[in-house]
Design a protein around this motif. Structure first.
Motif, short mmCIF file in Angstrom:
data_model
loop_
_atom_site.label_atom_id
_atom_site.label_comp_id
_atom_site.label_asym_id
_atom_site.label_seq_id
_atom_site.Cartn_x
_atom_site.Cartn_y
_atom_site.Cartn_z
N HIS A 114 52.51 45.98 40.19
CA HIS A 114 52.19 45.52 38.83
C HIS A 114 52.92 44.21 38.51
CE1 HIS A 114 50.09 49.03 36.71
NE2 HIS A 114 50.09 49.31 38.01
N ALA A 115 54.19 44.16 38.90
CA ALA A 115 54.97 42.93 38.62
C ALA A 115 54.34 41.76 39.37
CB ALA A 115 56.42 43.13 39.03
N PHE A 116 53.87 42.03 40.59
CA PHE A 116 53.25 40.95 41.37
C PHE A 116 51.94 40.50 40.69
CE2 PHE A 116 50.31 39.55 44.74
CZ PHE A 116 50.97 38.38 45.09
N VAL A 117 51.14 41.45 40.24
CA VAL A 117 49.88 41.09 39.57
C VAL A 117 50.17 40.29 38.30
CG1 VAL A 117 47.84 42.03 38.39
CG2 VAL A 117 48.61 43.05 40.55
N ARG A 118 51.20 40.72 37.58
CA ARG A 118 51.54 39.97 36.36
C ARG A 118 51.99 38.54 36.73
NH1 ARG A 118 51.62 42.37 31.73
NH2 ARG A 118 52.24 44.44 32.44
N SER A 119 52.69 38.41 37.83
CA SER A 119 53.13 37.06 38.23
C SER A 119 51.93 36.20 38.64
CB SER A 119 54.17 37.13 39.35
OG SER A 119 53.55 37.41 40.58
#
Ligand code: PEP
Length: 262
Positions: free
Chosen positions: A196-201
């Motif tokens: 999720h953090a990667f997708v948000r980035s």
């Protein structure tokens, strides 16, 4: 950023109108008097949209029932015409449909929907104010082959191609690792949070930090009452897209209750 969690039931090819009625009556009676700090969405098969819309309309007219939004499970990228078996976004709007699930892994793998087709559907939905729940996720082979980030990058970049910041404000992303869908195997909360953090980035790269901090990213893949709290406690997880465990009113409700900590 305070993002309202969104819990969506994806019934897939389950529940015609009469089973929809049974579910909704039972679910509403269990919900009564409880106001969860989240959005609740149900995505029935097309043929049950009218029944769902009627039941929810009479429920909210009669009492202060928790609002439930309606989602479709798919839409056509075309407006009308010779597309046998397809359903247009304008038709869906007639049933008070708010959301449409697009890019689900079953649509990608069974029906061969490409990123380009999904992108065309995203644009068509947004044109008519239908909010996309845009699904992405890797297969087990891709994860084990070290391709998690490149797969997500392609799906996000191609699926959201040419969309504006305004479009993104209407969009929900659902990260659903394919190996966790309907298998009973859930991503660990660390695996889910990292993805999720990667997708948000990625969204930040494409649309800036503000849009990225606002967009809701749901987790999907064998979410159950007993794992909802741990998953939903992750800082970048903003709700769940639920298949099997949302077919029973009690377990859908328990996921919402445990996931919101109410
Ligand atoms: C889904 O269909 O999007 C899904 C996550 O299914 P399940 O909860 O059954 O894994």
């Amino acid at each position: 950023m305070n993002r309202k969690p969104i819990f969506a039931a994806n019934w897939k090819m389950n529940k015609g109108p009469s089973q929809t009625e049974d579910f909704v009556k039972s679910f509403l009676s269990k919900l009564q008097g409880q106001d969860f700090p989240c959005e609740i969405v149900i995505a029935p098969p097309f043929v049950s949209l009218a029944k769902l819309a009627d039941l929810l309309h009479s429920a909210t007219a009669g009492q202060n029932a928790h609002a439930i939004q309606i989602a479709a499970q798919n839409c056509s990228e075309h407006d009308s015409g010779a597309y046998t078996g397809e359903v247009s976004v304008l038709m869906l709007r007639e049933f008070f449909t708010h959301y449409v699930i697009l890019g689900h892994s079953e649509r990608r793998s069974i029906y061969g929907e490409t990123d380009a087709v999904i992108n065309a559907k995203m644009k068509k939905a947004l044109e008519t104010n239908l909010k996309p729940i845009f699904c992405i996720g890797e297969t087990l082979a891709e994860r084990e082959g070290g391709k998690l980030e490149s797969v997500l990058r392609t799906q996000v970049t191609e699926g959201l191609k040419d969309l504006t910041e305004k479009d993104l404000a209407e969009t929900v992303i659902a990260y659903e690792p394919v190996w966790a869908i309907g298998t009973g195997v859930t991503a660990t909360s660390q695996q889910a949070q990292d993805a999720h953090a990667f997708v948000r980035s990625l969204v930040a790269e494409l649309y800036g930090a503000d849009t990225a901090s606002r967009i809701r990213i749901q987790y999907g893949g064998s979410v159950k009452p007993n794992n909802a709290a741990e998953l939903m406690a992750c800082p970048d997880i903003d709700g769940a897209l639920i298949g099997g465990a949302a077919l029973e009113p009690q377990s859908f409700l328990e996921i919402i209750r445990n996931g919101t900590g109410e």
